[in-house]
Design an enzyme around this catalytic site. Structure first.
Site, PDB file in Angstrom:
ATOM      1  N   SER A 109       0.971  -1.422  -0.088  1.00  0.00           N
ATOM      2  CA  SER A 109      -0.023  -0.108   0.124  1.00  0.00           C
ATOM      3  C   SER A 109       0.884   1.395   0.505  1.00  0.00           C
ATOM      4  O   SER A 109       1.490   1.411  -0.772  1.00  0.00           O
ATOM      5  CB  SER A 109      -0.891  -0.191   1.060  1.00  0.00           C
ATOM      6  N   ASP A 233      -9.987  -6.696  -3.558  1.00  0.00           N
ATOM      7  CA  ASP A 233      -9.066  -5.455  -3.119  1.00  0.00           C
ATOM      8  C   ASP A 233      -9.940  -3.818  -2.523  1.00  0.00           C
ATOM      9  O   ASP A 233     -10.662  -3.242  -3.693  1.00  0.00           O
ATOM     10  CB  ASP A 233      -8.083  -4.380  -3.622  1.00  0.00           C
ATOM     11  N   HIS A 261      -7.062  -6.803   1.052  1.00  0.00           N
ATOM     12  CA  HIS A 261      -5.926  -5.270   0.657  1.00  0.00           C
ATOM     13  C   HIS A 261      -4.891  -6.262   1.538  1.00  0.00           C
ATOM     14  O   HIS A 261      -3.235  -5.286   1.009  1.00  0.00           O
ATOM     15  CB  HIS A 261      -6.330  -4.506   1.778  1.00  0.00           C
TER      16      HIS A 261
END
Length: 283
Positions: A109, A233, A261
């Site tokens: 991320s 996600d 995620h």
């Protein structure tokens, strides 16, 4: 058997960083960079992975500057671009302090965005790059899950944390009570004033906060890059991974099905095998 994990503080220039490590320091180094969720730390993202890979690599999972139990600058830089610049500089100084010249980066991320920034800034010190659920696509409209992450401190309760974390996984029911337990475990850190201050400064978009790269910038990356996207996600859409893989010349794209995620938490064996095989040059 998982490798033993050691936690210590390292002076990285003028900043102190908390790191978790596993493995022999003489082994090939992997630097694991976490995301930007409230209450996150290096080990909350990566504990299972560095334990599993520590028999083959020297695994380093820092609390990035302005997160967890590392230093929180006061006053902090305003906006994601300015704070990322300081975090990248502190991370290079951490590697200097550890005596590591070249490293493979593994970024989740926001940690993926940091990995891209580091690779573009000092490519001679980067071996390979793994991006998992990474940001980095310019002008991306946030999904509702990311909006909840950014606005967590509008309602910083355990219920709000648990609701946010259910959006990080594909099937919350598979975790049973663990989501609530993880939320409860994150709250004491998330409610600290220094953590709150760093979060709000990072996501101060009035300061020109977001960071992303145009195709011509990504085309300058000459490293082997593995882009891992989770099909379900709800924080960073898979289209970002497709964008990065399309414009980074030596990128490979791997899609993980039935996954949100947190690929490294929902499918830890798959993700560990991907990182290991890629780092070894098996693909």
């Amino acid at each position: 058997m998982p490798a033993e994990i050691t936690t210590t503080d390292v002076q990285a220039g003028e900043h102190r960083l908390r790191i978790g490590t596993a493995g022999d320091p003489s082994a090939p180094p992997l630097l694991f960079l976490h995301g930007s969720g409230p209450g996150v730390s290096g080990l909350s993202n990566w504990e299972r992975l560095i334990g599993d890979l520590g028999d083959r690599y020297y695994c380093i999972a820092p609390d990035t500057l302005g997160f967890g139990d590392s230093d929180h600058p006061n006053p902090p830089p305003r906006g994601m671009a300015a704070f990322t610049e300081l975090r990248v500089a502190a991370t290079w100084k951490l590697l200097d302090a550890l005596g590591i010249d070249r490293v493979t980066l593994v970024g989740n991320s926001y940690g993926g965005q940091m990995s891209l920034a580091m690779t573009l800034e000092r490519p001679e010190r980067v071996e390979k790059v793994v991006l998992m659920g990474s940001g980095g696509m310019p002008d991306l409209k946030p999904l509702p899950g990311l909006a909840k992450l950014i606005g967590f401190y509008d309602d910083p309760t355990e219920d709000a944390m648990a609701e946010l974390l259910t959006l990080f996984v594909h099937d919350p029911s598979a975790f049973g009570p663990r989501i609530r337990e993880i939320a409860a475990g994150r709250m004491p850190r998330a409610l600290r004033e220094d953590v709150r201050r760093s979060h709000l400064a990072t996501f101060d978009f009035s300061a020109g906060g977001r960071i992303g790269w145009q195709p011509d910038e990504l085309a300058k990356i000459d490293k082997d890059v593995l882009v891992v996207a989770a099909r379900e996600d709800r924080i960073v859409p898979p289209e970002v991974s497709h964008y990065l893989a399309r414009h980074i010349p030596n990128a490979r794209l791997h899609i993980v099905p039935n996954c949100g995620h947190w690929s490294q938490i929902e499918h830890p064996e798959t993700f560990a095998n991907l990182v290991d095989g890629f780092a070894r040059g098996a693909f």
